[in-house]
Write a protein that holds these residues in place. Structure first.
Motif, PDB file in Angstrom:
ATOM      1  N   LYS A  14     -20.127 -14.519   9.864  1.00 58.80           N
ATOM      2  CA  LYS A  14     -21.065 -13.384   9.805  1.00 58.80           C
ATOM      3  C   LYS A  14     -20.340 -12.058   9.914  1.00 58.80           C
ATOM      4  N   ARG A  64     -27.750  -8.900   0.114  1.00 62.14           N
ATOM      5  CA  ARG A  64     -26.547  -8.053   0.101  1.00 62.14           C
ATOM      6  C   ARG A  64     -25.275  -8.904   0.007  1.00 62.14           C
ATOM      7  N   PHE A 110     -30.128  -8.999   4.215  1.00 59.70           N
ATOM      8  CA  PHE A 110     -28.718  -9.349   4.378  1.00 59.70           C
ATOM      9  C   PHE A 110     -28.302 -10.436   3.372  1.00 59.70           C
ATOM     10  N   ALA A 165     -18.717 -11.385   6.606  1.00 58.74           N
ATOM     11  CA  ALA A 165     -19.660 -11.015   5.537  1.00 58.74           C
ATOM     12  C   ALA A 165     -20.340  -9.672   5.816  1.00 58.74           C
ATOM     13  N   GLY A 166     -20.281  -9.212   7.069  1.00 60.93           N
ATOM     14  CA  GLY A 166     -20.816  -7.881   7.372  1.00 60.93           C
ATOM     15  C   GLY A 166     -22.233  -7.847   7.901  1.00 60.93           C
ATOM     16  N   HIS A 167     -22.658  -8.904   8.590  1.00 64.32           N
ATOM     17  CA  HIS A 167     -24.006  -8.921   9.164  1.00 64.32           C
ATOM     18  C   HIS A 167     -24.138  -7.776  10.177  1.00 64.32           C
ATOM     19  N   GLU A 168     -25.246  -7.011  10.044  1.00 63.94           N
ATOM     20  CA  GLU A 168     -25.378  -5.798  10.861  1.00 63.94           C
ATOM     21  C   GLU A 168     -25.502  -6.053  12.351  1.00 63.94           C
ATOM     22  N   THR A 198     -19.253  -2.172   2.848  1.00 65.69           N
ATOM     23  CA  THR A 198     -20.591  -2.687   3.157  1.00 65.69           C
ATOM     24  C   THR A 198     -20.657  -4.162   2.732  1.00 65.69           C
ATOM     25  N   PRO A 199     -21.685  -4.878   3.193  1.00 68.29           N
ATOM     26  CA  PRO A 199     -21.784  -6.293   2.798  1.00 68.29           C
ATOM     27  C   PRO A 199     -21.757  -6.464   1.274  1.00 68.29           C
ATOM     28  N   LEU A 206     -20.566 -15.581   1.111  1.00 68.95           N
ATOM     29  CA  LEU A 206     -20.924 -16.376   2.289  1.00 68.95           C
ATOM     30  C   LEU A 206     -22.050 -17.332   1.913  1.00 68.95           C
TER      31      LEU A 206
END
Lengths: 465, 254
Positions: B47, A411, A408, B50-53, B73-74, B84
């Protein structure tokens, strides 16, 4: 043993027995004849480590790696021709065929063996310093038997190890390096054992002998490449001896073909104050088993034993290492890292023996594994046997996956999921490669490794889609 | 169109909403501070953006650069210009800062269909940015965050930000764990990045960072909502009165 079982085992190893008969008929010093015949006798008794067989109780060292399939393959004797023993088949290779497997730099000493046969046309190098010998073992046995005799088969144990016994019985050719007392071979030597496709499975028994005298130093890269995806067997033995204050840098690279079985023993022998660094990289072959053993016989000797294995598909890689601290004040440092993808299997077993007299031993061992697939498997086992009381010994083993938090993080800086995984996998191993001694080796290995994991990531991407 | 438009955003982790309806508009050139007691949802907001899964939005909309953020997607968000800065930056063993930043830079250029940056040009850029944020060149050569001190990790985040030149930076508790000297350096680095073209969301528990990075707006979060917004003076008020005052106000309002 029952009669029928004896029958199977006899026919099973016929190829090796025939090879032995052929080699025995060649010219050789008497002492070598004796070594070969002793070794053959032992091989007949020991055979290969094959699971679940009455005559060979399964040894603990071979729990996870079963050589039955190899033992049951009828191989063609390496340097012998299909038409009968004693007639070497020379497969002519040109430089272009070797180019993708080349390693290091122009100007290095290079010695190439194709299907076990020395290829002088592909072997070259700059002038050698006085007293230094870099040649094929067969040539050395003719030209410098007095340099070979004190070392050959003195370190690798053919009394109790079937595969070493087999290789020793069939000693025919390989690399020989001798650097005399206080000599220095600055230019690295690259020995390249290449196997090409033949019409029947081929077995070769490469034998490498490296002897650095007191205060002598050398650098050597030993690589194994397969230019075929056919079934073949490499059963290699390498002996390296370093004298007092000597220094050897050794790298071993396995890029065998897809159908290959690569079995190897590397035996390191260190006198007082001697230094050997060895780095073992396994990428190729269907099945690989490396036994890397070091014996520290003089005080203040230091061995660095590192390795990296990168396997995918149905590959199987087994690294067994043993470090024998026989005397006080020696150090051993060992890091093995593995990257396992697909349905691959890995084995790491690291033994460190610290004998009762070996006080003030400093031994560190670490095995780390990165599992890129839930179908891959690793068996890891550190084994420390310590009989001295004033020692510093540590060991550790880890098995893990790519870390989601790391992915992450990458990414959020713009890397795609695949690029992030690739970078983390690279980083996992680069950490080890970065510490290698020779810059040219470091750069070459770095590139080779990066390309390999890039291909691996690409292949994974394809199967996932 | 605003750079970032958050409308009635809800979301959290594993079916449990931590964010309970947030509205926030950020224009280019602005710095917004988000303050609030622990557990109020400040970091969760970062989060989710930023796209944290592990975090999921369950309602509302977010438009970033006039695109639906949740369609990205992030890495797409990053390559669109979002950044971030982590509260706890992650260590990446074996990969040097410089190597990693070049990879990130090239992904961004590829995303924008621009040619890759040459080794020389990248080296010059790195040198310039290191000077700008007062970064030790040795740290750029070392593996990302590995064996960095807490302060060095935070400085490295600001260094990444300086190199990647985002249009929207979300700084998640960048001041936490820093002593006053380290905080001054970090704040200086942040201020160096402020332009009329970009914007920042500064998430912080304490007012002290805002002495150095002066915000245009201050928002107070409590129980997953922005319960109070104001100018920079609001931060001083919070510093003086603590968060208890906010709590009482919210509860009094029922």
């Amino acid at each position: 043993m029952t009669e029928s079982l004896k029958q199977t085992t006899t026919s099973r190893y016929t190829t090796f027995y025939d090879a032995y008969d052929r080699i025995r008929s060649l010219d050789a010093p008497l002492w070598l004849h004796r070594i070969r015949s002793d070794a053959m006798k032992r091989f007949r008794e020991l055979g290969m480590p094959v699971a679940r067989e009455l005559s060979f109780p399964l040894k603990e060292d071979w729990i996870y790696t079963d050589l039955r399939q190899i033992a049951e393959t009828y191989y063609q004797d390496g340097p012998g021709s299909p038409g009968g023993p004693g007639r070497p088949v020379e497969v002519r290779l040109d430089e272009d065929a070797l180019a993708p497997y080349e390693f290091g730099q122009d100007g290095w000493h290079r010695i190439v063996f194709v299907n076990g046969v020395h290829a002088p046309a592909l072997s070259h190098g700059p002038d050698l310093p006085r007293g230094v010998v870099v040649s094929s073992l067969a040539d050395a046995l003719v030209e410098h038997p007095e340099l070979v005799h004190p070392h050959l088969a003195r370190y690798a144990d053919y009394e109790s190890t079937g595969l070493t016994a087999l290789n020793t019985a069939l000693i025919e050719n390989g690399l020989f390096i001798h650097v005399p007392r206080a000599g220095a071979l600055e230019t690295p030597v690259h020995v390249h054992y290449v196997t090409t496709g033949l019409d029947a499975p081929l077995a070769t028994q490469p034998r490498t002998l490296i002897a650095a005298g007191d205060g002598a130093s050398l650098k050597v890269v030993e690589s194994y490449s397969g230019l075929t995806d056919q079934v073949y067997l490499t059963n290699a033995v390498t002996e390296i001896s370093v004298g007092r204050d000597g220094n050897v840098d050794h790298y071993r690279i396995n890029r065998e073909g897809e159908g290959a079985a690569h079995l190897s023993t590397t035996q390191l022998h260190l006198a007082g104050n001697g230094r050997i660094s060895t780095f073992n990289m396994s990428m190729g072959g269907a099945l690989t088993r490396n036994d890397t053993n070091a014996r520290l016989t003089g005080e203040h000797a230091v061995v660095r034993m590192n390795g990296l294995y990168l396997v995918a598909g149905d590959q199987h890689v087994d690294n067994h290492t043993a470090i024998d601290h026989a005397v006080p004040n020696c150090d051993s440092y060992e890091v093995y890292k593995g990257i396992l993808e697909g349905r691959s299997r890995g084995v790491f077993n690291g033994k460190v023996f610290v004998h009762q007299d070996a006080q003030e031993t400093d031994a560190k061992q670490l095995n780390k594994n990165l599992m890129l697939s839930s179908n891959a498997m690793i068996h890891t086992k550190p084994q420390l046997e310590i009989y001295a009381d004033q020692v510093k010994c540590t060991h550790g083993a880890t098995v893990g996956q790519l870390d989601e938090d790391q992915i992450f993080y990458l990414r959020t800086r713009g890397l795609s999921h695949d690029s992030a995984c690739h970078l983390l996998t690279y980083g996992f191993a680069a950490d080890l490669i970065r510490r290698l001694g020779i810059e040219a080796v470091r750069t070459s290995l770095d590139t080779l490794f990066e390309t390999t994991i890039r291909d691996l990531s690409a292949a994974r991407g394809r199967t996932e889609r | 169109m605003a750079l970032l438009e958050i409308r009635n955003l809800r979301g959290g982790i594993k079916d449990q909403d931590i964010i309970n309806g947030i509205d926030l508009t950020v224009e280019r050139g602005e710095v917004h501070a988000i303050m609030g007691p622990n557990g109020s949802g400040k970091s969760t907001l970062g989060k989710i953006l930023a796209g944290h899964e592990e975090y999921e939005e369950t309602g509302g909309t977010v438009r970033f650069q006039n695109k639906d953020l949740f369609e990205l997607t992030p890495e797409e968000r990053a390559n669109e210009g979002m950044f971030l800065a982590f509260q706890y930056p992650v260590e990446i063993p074996g990969v040097s800062n410089a190597y990693f930043l070049r990879a990130a830079m090239n992904e961004r250029l590829k995303y924008r269909s621009e040619p890759e940056i040459s080794a020389g040009a990248f080296r010059r850029l790195l040198d310039k940015k290191m000077k700008q944020v007062d970064m030790d060149p040795e740290l750029a050569r070392r593996p990302v965050n590995e064996d960095f001190s807490g302060g060095e990790k935070k400085r490295n985040e600001i260094f990444h930000m300086a190199v990647l030149e985002p249009t929207l930076s979300i700084l998640d508790e960048t001041d936490s764990g820093l002593d006053i000297d380290a905080m001054r350096i970090v704040a200086h680095g942040i201020n160096q990045q402020r332009t009329a073209e970009n914007a920042m969301i500064v998430i912080t528990h304490y007012q002290r960072l805002l002495d150095y990075v002066v915000p245009d707006y201050v928002h107070v979060m409590y129980q997953g909502r922005i319960v109070k917004s104001g100018r920079k003076e609001l931060a001083f008020e919070l510093e003086e009165k603590g968060y208890e005052w906010i709590r009482e106000e919210v509860e009094a309002a029922g």
